[in-house]
Design an enzyme around this catalytic site. Structure first.
Site, PDB file in Angstrom:
ATOM      1  N   ASN A   1       1.048  -1.087  -0.061  1.00 18.72           N
ATOM      2  CA  ASN A   1      -0.469   0.023  -0.548  1.00 18.72           C
ATOM      3  C   ASN A   1       0.035   1.166  -0.088  1.00 18.72           C
ATOM      4  O   ASN A   1       2.480   1.292  -0.152  1.00 18.72           O
ATOM      5  CB  ASN A   1      -1.126   0.003   1.015  1.00 18.72           C
ATOM      6  CG  ASN A   1      -0.210   0.368   2.795  1.00 18.72           C
ATOM      7  OD1 ASN A   1       0.983   1.030   2.856  1.00 18.72           O
ATOM      8  ND2 ASN A   1      -0.786  -0.612   3.766  1.00 18.72           N
TER       9      ASN A   1
ATOM     10  N   GLU B   1       3.364   1.973   3.022  1.00 23.24           N
ATOM     11  CA  GLU B   1       4.640   0.726   3.502  1.00 23.24           C
ATOM     12  C   GLU B   1       5.361   1.372   1.870  1.00 23.24           C
ATOM     13  O   GLU B   1       6.397   1.117   2.171  1.00 23.24           O
ATOM     14  CB  GLU B   1       3.808  -0.887   2.891  1.00 23.24           C
ATOM     15  CG  GLU B   1       3.408  -1.157   4.240  1.00 23.24           C
ATOM     16  CD  GLU B   1       2.181  -2.295   3.519  1.00 23.24           C
ATOM     17  OE1 GLU B   1       1.759  -3.296   4.502  1.00 23.24           O
ATOM     18  OE2 GLU B   1       1.696  -2.488   2.922  1.00 23.24           O
TER      19      GLU B   1
ATOM     20  N   ASP C   1      -6.689  -7.530   0.709  1.00 28.37           N
ATOM     21  CA  ASP C   1      -6.520  -8.409   0.795  1.00 28.37           C
ATOM     22  C   ASP C   1      -7.916  -9.147  -0.389  1.00 28.37           C
ATOM     23  O   ASP C   1      -7.856  -9.722  -1.271  1.00 28.37           O
ATOM     24  CB  ASP C   1      -7.491  -9.260   2.037  1.00 28.37           C
ATOM     25  CG  ASP C   1      -6.809  -9.681   3.170  1.00 28.37           C
ATOM     26  OD1 ASP C   1      -5.048  -9.174   3.074  1.00 28.37           O
ATOM     27  OD2 ASP C   1      -6.982  -9.241   4.481  1.00 28.37           O
TER      28      ASP C   1
END
Length: 273
Positions: free
Chosen positions: A155, A158, A229
């Site tokens: 993401n 990150e 996810d």
């Protein structure tokens, strides 16, 4: 005065790699969840939920492992905070590698939450490459540890932390300011597709040839928990029906956006897309 939260109801849901696997299954695809867990109450509850969804699994159980739990607190539809019950997982990783080796797959997903389950990503990436399978990674470690994967999907926070970059006010300005560095990454990492999810704006797709921002559909978002996810599950759904990467990313954005309209970790069925 100390704030008091009165618990009116509880609901247990799959998280981590289990949530990725469930999302893939609910999109109508065969999937097997390979992981490790303890021999504790949380593990028993985990297996009960997995079995209730008829989710194929291949687990290694160990008394020394504490099964990870994340407890999210809500007030009505507002997400307040999260409490984690965990400790670093210590075990012989070769046991999990052997479990994966016994599976028949054409896509391998490494959902790495950096809890100690995946210590050496290269073992799995090499295993997949030997069989001609693609590897898709949701990373939590240094990206160089995932060299050779087909797709890596961090993401935005990150990615910025790893690259030691700060985001300018606009994603397009950010790309213009950092274009040479961004385009060098796929070759440097030996990862042809870097997909950086940027929340409700969609994602940034980086290859050595181009950088594209692929917008997400507009939805009434309730909770972004587990959207990453769902994105991976949507990407796999697109690739499984032989969409090219661009259209598979569009499918992934749709699935991720739909997941945010539901509270907590959730799944999306194919007919919802």
């Amino acid at each position: 005065n100390v704030p008091v939260l009165k618990i009116l109801k509880k609901k247990k849901r799959l998280g981590g790699a289990a949530n990725v696997a469930l999302n893939i299954k609910k999109l109508g695809l065969p999937v097997t969840l390979a992981s490790v867990a303890g021999k504790d109450k949380a593990s028993t509850e985990l297996m009960t939920i997995i079995n209730s969804f008829k989710l194929n699994k291949k687990f290694y159980f160990d008394d020394a492992i504490k099964t990870v739990q994340k407890i999210r607190q809500y007030s009505d539809d507002k997400y307040l905070f999260r409490t984690d019950i965990e400790k670093d997982i210590i075990y012989d990783e070769q046991l999990l590698v052997q479990n994966v080796q016994e599976l028949d797959f054409n896509i391998l997903v490494l959902s790495d939450y950096n809890k100690g389950t995946i210590k050496n990503p290269q073992k799995y990436i090499e295993l997949a490459s030997q069989t001609g399978a693609k590897t898709i990674v949701d990373p939590k470690k240094d990206f160089y540890l995932y060299k050779g994967a087909d797709v890596i999907k961090p993401n935005l926070p990150e990615f910025l932390e790893w690259a030691n970059l700060s985001l300018t006010f606009d994603i397009y300005t950010f790309i213009d300011d950092n274009k040479p560095f961004l385009k060098s990454l796929p070759k440097e990492l030996s990862i042809p597709n870097i997909i950086v999810t940027i929340g409700k704006k969609g994602c940034m797709w980086i290859t050595s040839d181009f950088i594209k921002v692929i917008p997400s559909p507009t939805v009434k978002s309730v909770d972004p928990t587990g959207a990453g996810d769902s994105f991976i599950a949507g990407l796999i759904c697109g690739l499984s029906i032989e969409q090219d990467m661009y259209h598979a990313i569009i499918t992934a954005n749709q699935v991720a956006a739909l997941s945010t309209t539901k509270k907590g970790t959730s799944y999306v069925r194919r007919n919802e897309i």
